[in-house]
Write an enzyme that holds these catalytic residues in place. Structure first.
Site, mmCIF file in Angstrom:
data_model
loop_
_atom_site.group_PDB
_atom_site.id
_atom_site.type_symbol
_atom_site.label_atom_id
_atom_site.label_comp_id
_atom_site.label_asym_id
_atom_site.label_seq_id
_atom_site.Cartn_x
_atom_site.Cartn_y
_atom_site.Cartn_z
ATOM 1 C CE1 TYR A 42 -2.698 -2.757 0.176
ATOM 2 C CE2 TYR A 42 -3.423 -2.721 2.498
ATOM 3 C CZ TYR A 42 -3.641 -3.333 1.335
ATOM 4 O OH TYR A 42 -4.866 -4.311 1.343
ATOM 5 C CB SER A 129 -4.583 -11.823 2.266
ATOM 6 O OG SER A 129 -5.995 -11.572 1.299
ATOM 7 C CG ASN A 130 -6.755 -12.136 -1.836
ATOM 8 O OD1 ASN A 130 -7.818 -11.849 -2.006
ATOM 9 N ND2 ASN A 130 -5.815 -11.365 -2.169
ATOM 10 C CD GLN A 152 -7.142 -9.124 4.769
ATOM 11 O OE1 GLN A 152 -6.648 -8.222 3.704
ATOM 12 N NE2 GLN A 152 -6.013 -8.391 6.033
ATOM 13 C CG LEU A 183 -17.936 -0.190 4.062
ATOM 14 C CD1 LEU A 183 -17.443 1.077 4.177
ATOM 15 C CD2 LEU A 183 -19.008 -0.334 5.083
ATOM 16 C CD GLN A 185 -12.617 -1.676 -4.288
ATOM 17 O OE1 GLN A 185 -13.036 -1.835 -5.186
ATOM 18 N NE2 GLN A 185 -11.365 -1.237 -3.707
ATOM 19 C CE LYS A 224 -9.571 4.546 2.281
ATOM 20 N NZ LYS A 224 -9.853 5.820 1.252
#
Ligand SMILES: NC(=O)c1ccc[n+]([C@@H]2O[C@H](COP(=O)([O-])OP(=O)(O)OC[C@H]3O[C@@H](n4cnc5c(N)ncnc54)[C@H](OP(=O)(O)O)[C@@H]3O)[C@@H](O)[C@H]2O)c1
Length: 266
Positions: A42, A129-130, A152, A183, A185, A224
């Protein structure tokens, strides 16, 4: 592990947004959100630097999660990547370190790297994750693979494919599921069905979307939010108890999968 955290994807990318991002994370912590999710990816490390500033002076109160790029996830690379993350985060340990997604490096090597970090206290726990069900099954066959604490994955009201088998696998093996993009995104929150259901109980769509996920059992959420109003709504998710009627309405508007569904990845 707290069940409610804040995500940081797209943070740390632009200097002019830094003050707002920092304020949003600090507000979340002030409101009792106990976890922050970040990654070396990120903002190319920039998000971890924003997180460092947000948690300064309160490291012990925050459950800190970061992620390693798949191309860094061999036994030595994972240790080196973790050290770089710790430096950016200005801390000496992570509560949870995740393999961001599955790459080409054999799982044995990644597990060996995670276990080495865990043994010397630089991470308290590790996860993935994934990972879809078949990936989890492979991981389960690797020595030490069963120490995986978390998977995750993309999971929200409008994207429920994980419920077919992945969620069951994780529950059976006591792996926590962390729902990313809970949400949708932001797009989920603009859907009329969710807006109407939320309005009928005087809650915000975000609060309902998060409360529904938290009600699934064994699921944590990491929305986020950079806008302070958004942070407040997310932080209030745990206060909303879904009545059976509300749950039934959501179930009708956002039905579960009716067959095997490959894991969606962003
Ligand atoms: N492991 C992975 O591969 C993976 C992939 C994706 C995401 N993640 C993690 O999961 C976190 C969350 O996912 P995400 O960032 O993709 O999406 P998200 O949390 O589903 O949605 C974020 C968007 O929703 C908006 N929002 C937040 N609260 C709101 C509210 N109360 N009302 C209206 N809009 C609201 C935010 O706007 P503002 O920012 O303007 O407030 C932002 O545009 C990421 O930040 C990251 O940490 C992990």
């Amino acid at each position: 592990m707290p069940v409610l955290g804040l995500g940081t994807w797209k943070m740390g990318e632009a200097a002019q947004r830094r003050a707002d991002e920092l304020a949003a994370l600090r507000l979340g912590l002030e409101l009792g959100v106990g976890m922050i999710d970040t990654a070396e990816m990120y903002g190319d490390g920039g998000a971890e630097e924003v997180v460092a500033a947000a948690i300064a002076g309160q490291r012990q109160q925050v459950f800190l999660v970061s992620k390693v790029y798949p191309h860094n996830a061999n036994q030595r690379g994972i240790v080196a990547a973790c050290e770089r993350s710790l430096k950016r985060l200005q801390t000496d340990y992570l509560d949870l370190y995740l393999l961001h997604w599955r790459g080409r490096i054999p799982l044995e090597q990644s597990v060996a790297g995670f276990e080495a970090l865990r043994a010397d206290g630089r991470i308290r726990a590790w996860g993935v994750s994934n990972f879809d069900t078949a990936d989890m099954q492979e991981l389960w066959a690797v020595a030490g693979g069963r120490h995986c604490a978390v998977n995750q994955v993309l999971y929200h009201l409008g994207c429920r494919g994980v419920e077919w088998d992945l969620l069951r696998f994780c529950r059976r093996h006591r792996i926590a599921v962390m729902a990313y993009s809970p949400l949708g995104q932001g797009t989920l929150l603009r859907q009329r069905a969710l807006k109407q259901i939320a309005a009928s109980v005087g809650a915000s769509p975000a609060q309902v979307a998060l409360a529904w996920l938290l009600g699934q059992g064994g699921v944590a959420v990491i929305p986020k939010a950079a806008d302070p109003g958004h942070v407040r709504e997310c932080a209030a998710a745990g206060d909303l108890e879904l009545s059976p009627r509300l749950a039934a309405e959501l179930e009708e508007a956002y039905p579960p999968p009716t067959g095997p569904t490959p894991l969606e990845i962003l």
